[in-house]
Design a protein around this motif. Structure first.
Motif, short mmCIF file in Angstrom:
data_model
loop_
_atom_site.label_atom_id
_atom_site.label_comp_id
_atom_site.label_asym_id
_atom_site.label_seq_id
_atom_site.Cartn_x
_atom_site.Cartn_y
_atom_site.Cartn_z
N PHE A 71 0.67 8.79 -0.47
CA PHE A 71 1.33 10.05 -0.79
C PHE A 71 0.69 11.13 0.08
O PHE A 71 -0.51 11.36 0.00
CB PHE A 71 1.14 10.40 -2.27
CG PHE A 71 1.94 9.53 -3.20
CD1 PHE A 71 3.11 10.00 -3.77
CD2 PHE A 71 1.51 8.24 -3.50
CE1 PHE A 71 3.86 9.19 -4.62
CE2 PHE A 71 2.25 7.43 -4.37
CZ PHE A 71 3.42 7.91 -4.92
N GLN A 126 5.07 3.87 -9.13
CA GLN A 126 4.50 2.95 -8.15
C GLN A 126 3.21 2.31 -8.68
O GLN A 126 2.94 1.13 -8.42
CB GLN A 126 4.26 3.65 -6.81
CG GLN A 126 5.51 4.25 -6.19
CD GLN A 126 6.66 3.26 -6.05
OE1 GLN A 126 6.46 2.09 -5.73
NE2 GLN A 126 7.87 3.73 -6.30
N LYS A 127 2.43 3.05 -9.45
CA LYS A 127 1.22 2.49 -10.07
C LYS A 127 1.61 1.40 -11.08
O LYS A 127 1.00 0.33 -11.11
CB LYS A 127 0.41 3.59 -10.74
CG LYS A 127 -0.93 3.11 -11.26
CD LYS A 127 -1.76 4.29 -11.75
CE LYS A 127 -3.09 3.85 -12.23
NZ LYS A 127 -4.10 3.75 -11.21
N GLU A 144 0.89 -1.15 0.00
CA GLU A 144 0.00 0.00 0.00
C GLU A 144 0.93 1.21 0.00
O GLU A 144 1.81 1.32 0.86
CB GLU A 144 -0.87 -0.02 1.25
CG GLU A 144 -1.78 1.16 1.36
CD GLU A 144 -2.59 1.15 2.65
OE1 GLU A 144 -3.54 1.93 2.72
OE2 GLU A 144 -2.24 0.40 3.59
N VAL A 145 0.77 2.11 -0.96
CA VAL A 145 1.66 3.27 -1.07
C VAL A 145 0.82 4.53 -0.91
O VAL A 145 -0.14 4.75 -1.65
CB VAL A 145 2.43 3.27 -2.41
CG1 VAL A 145 3.32 4.50 -2.52
CG2 VAL A 145 3.27 2.00 -2.54
N TRP A 184 4.29 8.53 -8.38
CA TRP A 184 2.94 7.98 -8.48
C TRP A 184 2.86 7.06 -9.70
O TRP A 184 2.37 5.93 -9.60
CB TRP A 184 1.92 9.11 -8.58
CG TRP A 184 0.50 8.64 -8.71
CD1 TRP A 184 -0.14 8.26 -9.86
CD2 TRP A 184 -0.47 8.48 -7.67
NE1 TRP A 184 -1.43 7.88 -9.59
CE2 TRP A 184 -1.66 8.01 -8.26
CE3 TRP A 184 -0.43 8.70 -6.29
CZ2 TRP A 184 -2.80 7.75 -7.52
CZ3 TRP A 184 -1.57 8.44 -5.56
CH2 TRP A 184 -2.75 7.97 -6.17
N HIS A 234 1.31 -1.38 -7.16
CA HIS A 234 0.98 -1.08 -5.77
C HIS A 234 -0.40 -0.43 -5.67
O HIS A 234 -0.89 0.18 -6.62
CB HIS A 234 2.03 -0.16 -5.15
CG HIS A 234 3.39 -0.77 -5.10
ND1 HIS A 234 3.67 -1.92 -4.39
CD2 HIS A 234 4.56 -0.40 -5.68
CE1 HIS A 234 4.95 -2.22 -4.53
NE2 HIS A 234 5.50 -1.32 -5.31
N ASP A 235 -1.01 -0.53 -4.50
CA ASP A 235 -2.29 0.10 -4.20
C ASP A 235 -2.00 1.52 -3.70
O ASP A 235 -1.40 1.68 -2.63
CB ASP A 235 -3.02 -0.71 -3.13
CG ASP A 235 -4.37 -0.15 -2.77
OD1 ASP A 235 -4.96 0.58 -3.59
OD2 ASP A 235 -4.83 -0.41 -1.64
N LEU A 236 -2.37 2.55 -4.46
CA LEU A 236 -1.98 3.92 -4.16
C LEU A 236 -3.14 4.73 -3.57
O LEU A 236 -4.29 4.58 -3.98
CB LEU A 236 -1.51 4.64 -5.43
CG LEU A 236 -0.44 3.96 -6.27
CD1 LEU A 236 -0.09 4.82 -7.47
CD2 LEU A 236 0.79 3.66 -5.45
N THR A 237 -2.79 5.63 -2.63
CA THR A 237 -3.74 6.64 -2.14
C THR A 237 -3.00 7.96 -2.00
O THR A 237 -1.80 7.99 -1.72
CB THR A 237 -4.38 6.27 -0.78
OG1 THR A 237 -3.37 6.03 0.17
CG2 THR A 237 -5.27 5.05 -0.91
N TYR A 238 -3.75 9.03 -2.21
CA TYR A 238 -3.20 10.38 -2.15
C TYR A 238 -3.96 11.16 -1.10
O TYR A 238 -5.20 11.20 -1.11
CB TYR A 238 -3.35 11.04 -3.53
CG TYR A 238 -3.10 12.52 -3.56
CD1 TYR A 238 -1.81 13.04 -3.46
CD2 TYR A 238 -4.16 13.41 -3.70
CE1 TYR A 238 -1.59 14.40 -3.50
CE2 TYR A 238 -3.94 14.77 -3.74
CZ TYR A 238 -2.66 15.26 -3.64
OH TYR A 238 -2.44 16.61 -3.67
N ARG A 275 3.72 -1.09 3.68
CA ARG A 275 3.33 0.26 3.29
C ARG A 275 4.56 1.08 2.94
O ARG A 275 5.58 1.02 3.61
CB ARG A 275 2.59 0.91 4.46
CG ARG A 275 2.08 2.29 4.20
CD ARG A 275 1.26 2.78 5.38
NE ARG A 275 -0.07 2.19 5.31
CZ ARG A 275 -1.02 2.39 6.20
NH1 ARG A 275 -0.79 3.14 7.26
NH2 ARG A 275 -2.21 1.85 6.06
#
Length: 149
Positions: A6, A127-128, A3-4, A124, A132-136, A104
């Motif tokens: 930002f 990592q995408k 889980e990444v 971003w 990875h599962d990304l959230t900002y 994470r």
């Protein structure tokens, strides 16, 4: 895959935000490694994490120091993981290692620095593409965080 997250700083400096984020990781039982772009930043954070609040501190150490493998939070400029951390924080545009081994990855960047914003956008995409599962998260007027993506 990791889980990444930002975290886009706009209203508070890193020194105000990082201790809170690190404490949350420790509360979950996770060891943490913080990777910065310079030795000077690591040394400043080393002092800050002992003194950021009158009634608490964050236990931590420096990479290459005594008992580095035992530290709950380890500060480094390298891409290694000597304390077996589950979470990796990246500040000051530090170049991340492969984040797949971590639960994470957390990029914290200064929204008032155009170069930092551009680097975060580039990360971003990287990592995408890595799956990875990304959230900002963006700081709101109250100093909290709003999930934007």
């Amino acid at each position: 895959m990791a889980e990444v997250l930002f975290f886009h700083l706009e209203r508070q400096p890193l020194e105000a935000v990082l201790p809170v984020l690190l404490a949350r990781s420790l509360e979950r039982g996770w060891k943490v490694v913080v990777q910065a772009g310079s030795r000077e930043r690591i040394e400043a954070l080393d002092t800050h994490l002992w003194t950021f609040a009158d009634d608490s501190f964050l236990p931590h150490g420096l990479a290459g120091g005594d008992y580095a493998a035992d530290q709950p939070v380890l500060l480094t400029t390298g891409d290694d993981n000597p304390n077996g951390a589950a979470v990796r924080f990246l500040i000051d545009r530090a170049a991340p290692p492969d984040l797949a081994p971590y639960i994470r990855g957390v990029f914290v960047f200064d929204g008032n620095d155009p170069e930092a914003v551009a680097e975060a956008r580039a990360q971003w995409k990287i990592q995408k593409a890595a799956g990875h599962d990304l959230t900002y998260w963006q700081q709101n007027d109250r100093g909290g965080w709003d999930k934007k993506a």
